[in-house]
Design a protein around this motif. Structure first.
Motif, PDB file in Angstrom:
ATOM      1  N   VAL A 153     -14.196 -39.295   2.063  1.00 45.60           N
ATOM      2  CA  VAL A 153     -14.806 -38.062   1.551  1.00 45.60           C
ATOM      3  C   VAL A 153     -15.665 -37.419   2.635  1.00 45.60           C
ATOM      4  O   VAL A 153     -15.616 -36.198   2.853  1.00 45.60           O
ATOM      5  N   TYR A 154     -16.450 -38.225   3.325  1.00 45.79           N
ATOM      6  CA  TYR A 154     -17.334 -37.699   4.373  1.00 45.79           C
ATOM      7  C   TYR A 154     -16.537 -36.995   5.469  1.00 45.79           C
ATOM      8  O   TYR A 154     -16.863 -35.870   5.873  1.00 45.79           O
ATOM      9  N   ALA A 155     -15.470 -37.657   5.953  1.00 48.48           N
ATOM     10  CA  ALA A 155     -14.659 -37.059   7.018  1.00 48.48           C
ATOM     11  C   ALA A 155     -13.982 -35.783   6.530  1.00 48.48           C
ATOM     12  O   ALA A 155     -13.863 -34.799   7.277  1.00 48.48           O
ATOM     13  N   PHE A 156     -13.554 -35.782   5.271  1.00 47.51           N
ATOM     14  CA  PHE A 156     -12.898 -34.612   4.693  1.00 47.51           C
ATOM     15  C   PHE A 156     -13.858 -33.424   4.644  1.00 47.51           C
ATOM     16  O   PHE A 156     -13.513 -32.306   5.039  1.00 47.51           O
ATOM     17  N   ILE A 157     -15.065 -33.645   4.158  1.00 51.10           N
ATOM     18  CA  ILE A 157     -16.064 -32.573   4.079  1.00 51.10           C
ATOM     19  C   ILE A 157     -16.387 -32.044   5.473  1.00 51.10           C
ATOM     20  O   ILE A 157     -16.419 -30.819   5.701  1.00 51.10           O
ATOM     21  N   LYS A 158     -16.598 -32.944   6.411  1.00 56.20           N
ATOM     22  CA  LYS A 158     -16.939 -32.535   7.780  1.00 56.20           C
ATOM     23  C   LYS A 158     -15.814 -31.711   8.395  1.00 56.20           C
ATOM     24  O   LYS A 158     -16.054 -30.677   9.027  1.00 56.20           O
ATOM     25  N   ARG A 159     -14.570 -32.163   8.189  1.00 58.04           N
ATOM     26  CA  ARG A 159     -13.426 -31.442   8.746  1.00 58.04           C
ATOM     27  C   ARG A 159     -13.293 -30.054   8.142  1.00 58.04           C
ATOM     28  O   ARG A 159     -13.054 -29.067   8.856  1.00 58.04           O
ATOM     29  N   LEU A 160     -13.438 -29.941   6.835  1.00 56.68           N
ATOM     30  CA  LEU A 160     -13.316 -28.632   6.189  1.00 56.68           C
ATOM     31  C   LEU A 160     -14.425 -27.689   6.625  1.00 56.68           C
ATOM     32  O   LEU A 160     -14.193 -26.482   6.777  1.00 56.68           O
ATOM     33  N   LYS A 161     -15.616 -28.207   6.830  1.00 56.76           N
ATOM     34  CA  LYS A 161     -16.713 -27.356   7.320  1.00 56.76           C
ATOM     35  C   LYS A 161     -16.371 -26.782   8.692  1.00 56.76           C
ATOM     36  O   LYS A 161     -16.572 -25.590   8.955  1.00 56.76           O
ATOM     37  N   MET A 162     -15.823 -27.614   9.564  1.00 60.47           N
ATOM     38  CA  MET A 162     -15.443 -27.143  10.896  1.00 60.47           C
ATOM     39  C   MET A 162     -14.302 -26.131  10.818  1.00 60.47           C
ATOM     40  O   MET A 162     -14.332 -25.076  11.464  1.00 60.47           O
TER      41      MET A 162
END
Length: 275
Positions: A48-57
């Motif tokens: 979930v953390y990596a997904f959120i970070k990727r979508l923000k970028m």
């Protein structure tokens, strides 16, 4: 499990500018943090953390392309980054600084990720504007399946979708895609796209939803499937970025009018929700 993860992705996309955490997303769906994180990773292959970070970028990159009136610092701040943290995180994600990316994105051409040796050149703003109509579209009740992967696989996925739901392809039904990512920015295997079929409200399946209607900029495309990428990029990078409009939702719609699978030829409406 799939429906929970799909709804959580919708929630994350809507809330990207909030202070999202694994716990806050799990709490929203009344799951324990551990159990939700395990389900999400099992379904998507990503934490979930990596997904959120990727979508923000990825979304901040789209904003850099479209929102010329906002500074790089403002865009980074929108997604919770300080100026220095945003620059380093963005460069790690895209291999370019925000300033370099913005300059390249506004160069009037783009490298085609589906054909690495090919560079697509955009038309002028006036050329796109001549073919765009501002229309009020109705709500659409659809049967859908979410794809997380490469846009290069869309034809194959559509054929599977058609085979699986053949009985719901009634006269007048529309095939459409709801796409969330810019393939010139996002990692090739991580693009989010919903394959949709308009159905009656009485459809008994669980994987149904309503795509909200409203005001849309509609661009009619007719041509080879291989050239859709250039058309979409031009409409967003040239027309939308220079127009007086902003996107109302974090997705675009492709509504198919005609498809010739054997000849890889389509007629479709590219629809951008605007305000």
């Amino acid at each position: 499990m799939r429906e929970l993860v799909s709804k959580s992705i919708d929630y994350i996309i809507r809330s990207l500018k909030d202070d999202l955490t694994v716990k806050s997303v799990a709490d929203h769906f009344h799951y324990s943090e551990f159990h939700f994180a395990r389900l999400f990773k099992a379904e998507t292959g990503e934490s979930v953390y990596a997904f959120i970070k990727r979508l923000k970028m990825d979304q901040s990159a789209i904003d850099l392309k479209l929102k010329h009136n906002k500074s790089i610092t403002e865009i980074g701040s929108d997604y919770g980054y300080s100026p220095s943290n945003y620059s380093s995180a963005f460069k790690k994600h895209t291999a370019a600084s925000p300033a370099q990316f913005r300059k390249t994105a506004n160069a009037g051409k783009v490298n085609n990720p589906f054909y690495p040796a090919r560079t697509d050149v955009f038309e002028t703003y006036a050329a796109y504007d001549d073919r765009i109509k501002i229309e009020e579209l109705p709500d659409l009740f659809v049967l859908y399946e979410r794809m997380i992967g490469s846009y290069a696989d869309i034809k194959e996925n559509w054929l599977k979708f058609i085979s699986k739901y053949r009985e719901y392809f009634q006269s007048g039904a529309r095939m459409l895609e709801r796409f969330y990512d810019d393939p010139s920015v996002a990692s090739p295997g991580s693009c989010i796209c919903d394959l949709c079929l308009s159905v009656e409200n009485s459809c008994p399946l669980e994987n149904v939803t309503t795509i909200r209607g409203g005001r849309f900029a509609v661009y009619r495309y007719e041509g080879a499937i291989a050239d859709i990428f250039c058309a979409v990029q031009g409409v967003f990078s040239v027309w939308l970025s220079q127009s007086r409009y902003e996107m109302r939702e974090r997705y675009g719609l492709s509504i198919y009018r005609e498809i010739e699978w054997d000849h890889n030829h389509v007629v479709m409406d590219l629809c951008i929700p605007i305000q």
